[in-house]
Scaffold this motif. Sequence first.
Motif, PDB file in Angstrom:
ATOM      1  N   ILE A  20       0.833  -1.205   0.000  1.00 11.16           N
ATOM      2  CA  ILE A  20       0.000   0.000   0.000  1.00 11.16           C
ATOM      3  C   ILE A  20       0.866   1.253   0.000  1.00 11.16           C
ATOM      4  N   ALA A  21       1.933   1.251   0.782  1.00 12.53           N
ATOM      5  CA  ALA A  21       2.831   2.404   0.813  1.00 12.53           C
ATOM      6  C   ALA A  21       3.463   2.641  -0.557  1.00 12.53           C
ATOM      7  N   MET A  22       3.878   1.581  -1.223  1.00 11.56           N
ATOM      8  CA  MET A  22       4.480   1.715  -2.557  1.00 11.56           C
ATOM      9  C   MET A  22       3.452   2.212  -3.572  1.00 11.56           C
ATOM     10  N   LEU A  23       2.233   1.748  -3.462  1.00 11.16           N
ATOM     11  CA  LEU A  23       1.171   2.198  -4.354  1.00 11.16           C
ATOM     12  C   LEU A  23       0.957   3.705  -4.201  1.00 11.16           C
ATOM     13  N   ILE A  24       0.895   4.171  -2.975  1.00 11.65           N
ATOM     14  CA  ILE A  24       0.696   5.599  -2.723  1.00 11.65           C
ATOM     15  C   ILE A  24       1.902   6.398  -3.213  1.00 11.65           C
ATOM     16  N   ARG A  25       3.104   5.878  -3.003  1.00 13.02           N
ATOM     17  CA  ARG A  25       4.310   6.562  -3.473  1.00 13.02           C
ATOM     18  C   ARG A  25       4.308   6.687  -4.988  1.00 13.02           C
ATOM     19  N   ARG A  26       3.917   5.616  -5.688  1.00 19.21           N
ATOM     20  CA  ARG A  26       3.868   5.645  -7.157  1.00 19.21           C
ATOM     21  C   ARG A  26       2.891   6.705  -7.658  1.00 19.21           C
ATOM     22  N   LYS A  27       1.860   6.988  -6.890  1.00 18.11           N
ATOM     23  CA  LYS A  27       0.882   8.012  -7.276  1.00 18.11           C
ATOM     24  C   LYS A  27       1.369   9.421  -6.899  1.00 18.11           C
ATOM     25  N   MET A  28       2.587   9.492  -6.375  1.00 19.98           N
ATOM     26  CA  MET A  28       3.245  10.766  -6.045  1.00 19.98           C
ATOM     27  C   MET A  28       2.555  11.535  -4.915  1.00 19.98           C
ATOM     28  N   TYR A  29       2.050  10.814  -3.934  1.00 11.69           N
ATOM     29  CA  TYR A  29       1.495  11.438  -2.744  1.00 11.69           C
ATOM     30  C   TYR A  29       2.528  11.404  -1.634  1.00 11.69           C
ATOM     31  N   ASN A  30       2.491  12.420  -0.813  1.00 17.30           N
ATOM     32  CA  ASN A  30       3.294  12.429   0.394  1.00 17.30           C
ATOM     33  C   ASN A  30       2.347  12.119   1.550  1.00 17.30           C
ATOM     34  N   GLU A  53      -4.648  16.505  -0.506  1.00 21.80           N
ATOM     35  CA  GLU A  53      -5.012  16.508  -1.927  1.00 21.80           C
ATOM     36  C   GLU A  53      -6.336  17.233  -2.103  1.00 21.80           C
ATOM     37  N   ASP A  54      -6.404  18.141  -3.072  1.00 21.48           N
ATOM     38  CA  ASP A  54      -7.640  18.857  -3.376  1.00 21.48           C
ATOM     39  C   ASP A  54      -8.473  18.160  -4.444  1.00 21.48           C
ATOM     40  N   ASP A  55      -7.839  17.400  -5.312  1.00 24.82           N
ATOM     41  CA  ASP A  55      -8.502  16.782  -6.455  1.00 24.82           C
ATOM     42  C   ASP A  55      -9.245  15.502  -6.033  1.00 24.82           C
ATOM     43  N   GLU A  56     -10.581  15.562  -6.069  1.00 22.40           N
ATOM     44  CA  GLU A  56     -11.418  14.417  -5.686  1.00 22.40           C
ATOM     45  C   GLU A  56     -11.118  13.187  -6.539  1.00 22.40           C
ATOM     46  N   ALA A  57     -10.923  13.395  -7.830  1.00 19.23           N
ATOM     47  CA  ALA A  57     -10.689  12.276  -8.754  1.00 19.23           C
ATOM     48  C   ALA A  57      -9.407  11.521  -8.396  1.00 19.23           C
ATOM     49  N   ARG A  58      -8.365  12.242  -8.001  1.00 15.61           N
ATOM     50  CA  ARG A  58      -7.093  11.590  -7.628  1.00 15.61           C
ATOM     51  C   ARG A  58      -7.261  10.757  -6.363  1.00 15.61           C
ATOM     52  N   VAL A  59      -8.006  11.265  -5.403  1.00 17.85           N
ATOM     53  CA  VAL A  59      -8.235  10.517  -4.166  1.00 17.85           C
ATOM     54  C   VAL A  59      -9.062   9.264  -4.462  1.00 17.85           C
ATOM     55  N   THR A  60     -10.082   9.411  -5.275  1.00 17.80           N
ATOM     56  CA  THR A  60     -10.909   8.262  -5.663  1.00 17.80           C
ATOM     57  C   THR A  60     -10.059   7.212  -6.373  1.00 17.80           C
ATOM     58  N   GLN A  61      -9.160   7.658  -7.240  1.00 16.92           N
ATOM     59  CA  GLN A  61      -8.284   6.735  -7.964  1.00 16.92           C
ATOM     60  C   GLN A  61      -7.381   5.957  -7.001  1.00 16.92           C
TER      61      GLN A  61
END
Length: 156
Positions: A20-30, A53-61
């Motif tokens: 899960i941590a690697m998945l979040i890192r790949r999506k470029m989230y801190n 994150e402000d973008d709803e679509a990115r969080v949903t993704q």
Amino acid sequence: MKRRAILAFMLDRPGVLNKIAMLIRRKMYNVDTLTVCSTNKPGVSRMTITLREDDEARVTQVIRQIEKVTEVVSAKELNRDESYWREVAIIKLETDGERLEALRKKYNFEILDRRNHELYIVQVAGTTWSIDDFLAEVGRDRIIEIARTGVTAMEN
């Protein structure tokens, strides 16, 4: 940026946290905070992830991607108005007893230890914002060390 909390339930197996941590890192989230604990169901753990994150679509993704991990039972974003977000901080600080008593009237904390007349170790529990306010009121120059648990959250 808006602070988000994602709650995920997963099978308690080695490597799931890393996936899960690697998945979040790949999506470029801190990741702001990450807490994991067991649940009342044997073999299932819960993870609370906070990020900005402000973008709803990115969080949903990201949530959809987390749900695709084989060991994940469920994942969703928690609405701040319909959930409780809390953390704990242990703080070593220099202050006098009179100042500490004035702070006690305003904040929820416990004195864990007193090393001398002006060195204290306290535990503050509550919202991230109340802990931040406590730290600001104490003053950064008086703080020697801080340890924070990270946010854990639960729906109403």
